[in-house]
Design an enzyme around this catalytic site. Structure first.
Site, mmCIF file in Angstrom:
data_model
loop_
_atom_site.group_PDB
_atom_site.id
_atom_site.type_symbol
_atom_site.label_atom_id
_atom_site.label_comp_id
_atom_site.label_asym_id
_atom_site.label_seq_id
_atom_site.Cartn_x
_atom_site.Cartn_y
_atom_site.Cartn_z
ATOM 1 N N THR A 1 33.561 19.683 -18.831
ATOM 2 C CA THR A 1 32.560 18.659 -18.515
ATOM 3 C C THR A 1 31.151 19.170 -18.762
ATOM 4 O OG1 THR A 1 32.469 19.293 -16.170
ATOM 5 C CG2 THR A 1 34.056 17.604 -16.785
ATOM 6 N N ASP A 2 30.227 18.227 -18.926
ATOM 7 C CA ASP A 2 28.827 18.589 -19.139
ATOM 8 C C ASP A 2 28.056 18.461 -17.823
ATOM 9 O OD1 ASP A 2 28.357 15.847 -18.777
ATOM 10 O OD2 ASP A 2 28.089 15.451 -20.908
ATOM 11 N N GLN A 3 26.762 18.608 -17.887
ATOM 12 C CA GLN A 3 25.926 18.577 -16.691
ATOM 13 C C GLN A 3 25.993 17.225 -15.961
ATOM 14 O OE1 GLN A 3 21.898 19.746 -17.469
ATOM 15 N NE2 GLN A 3 21.403 19.995 -15.306
ATOM 16 N N TYR B 1 30.567 14.386 -17.172
ATOM 17 C CA TYR B 1 31.421 13.728 -18.164
ATOM 18 C C TYR B 1 32.102 14.792 -19.025
ATOM 19 C CZ TYR B 1 28.489 9.526 -17.387
ATOM 20 O OH TYR B 1 27.816 8.464 -16.844
#
Length: 161
Positions: A15-17, A20
Site C-alpha cells: 500500500t501507499d501513503q 491504497y
C-alpha cells in the site's frame, strides 16, 4: 472462453501513503493470477523456459475503478476471451473485493519469444492444445471467417413470392 480465479490478500507493504494498493503492484497481481491459471491448465512457465521460450509482456493496461486497501482479500479473475494465435495471447483481468465490487480491470498482451534471440516464436503446440477445449468453433474463427449458416434456415421473405 477460459476463466480462472486467484485470491490474494493485500499486504501492508503493497500500500501507499494513502492506504491504497500502490498502482505498480497490480502488474504483480496479474502475473500471480496468470501463473496460477497456467498451472491449473498443466502449463509450466518453468518448463516453457527450459525449452527456451519466454513470455514477455508486450502491452499492459490497467483501469482503476475503486481502491484496494490493506488486508483486503482480492479475487483476481483471468479471462481468455479469444484463443491464443500466432505468437501472442491476450489475458484480461478483473479484480474484485470481498463484497464482490469490481475494483480494477486490465489486460496483458503476452508474446512468446525465443530466450536466445528475443524474437517472437509460434505458440507451442502443447499450449494451444490445452487451451483449445475452452473455445467453440465460432470463437476460434478468425475475423474474416464467414459465419456458419444454419442448415435449416428459412429462405428470406423476398425469395418466397
Amino acid at each position: 472462453m477460459y476463466t480462472s480465479d486467484t485470491q490474494i490478500r493485500v499486504r501492508y507493504a503493497e500500500t501507499d501513503q494513502m492506504g491504497y494498493v500502490y498502482h505498480g503492484n497490480y502488474a504483480a497481481y496479474f502475473e500471480v493470477c496468470r501463473t496460477e491459471a497456467f498451472r491449473q491448465l498443466g502449463i509450466s512457465y518453468k518448463a516453457l523456459e527450459a525449452e527456451g521460450v519466454g513470455m514477455p509482456v508486450g502491452e499492459i493496461r490497467t483501469r482503476f475503478r475503486r481502491p484496494a486497501r490493506y488486508d483486503d482479500l482480492l479475487t483476481v479473475r483471468l479471462l481468455l476471451r479469444q484463443p491464443a494465435e500466432g505468437t501472442r495471447v491476450l489475458f484480461e483481468y478483473e479484480i474484485y473485493n470481498e463484497a464482490g465490487e469490481l475494483l480494477t480491470e486490465g489486460h496483458t498482451l503476452m508474446v512468446f519469444a525465443s530466450m536466445t534471440t528475443g524474437r517472437p516464436v509460434p505458440i507451442p503446440a502443447d499450449i494451444l492444445a490445452k487451451l483449445a477445449p475452452y473455445f467453440s468453433d465460432d470463437e476460434t474463427a478468425g475475423p474474416l471467417t464467414p459465419p456458419k449458416a444454419p442448415v435449416d434456415a428459412p429462405a428470406p421473405a423476398a425469395f418466397l413470392s
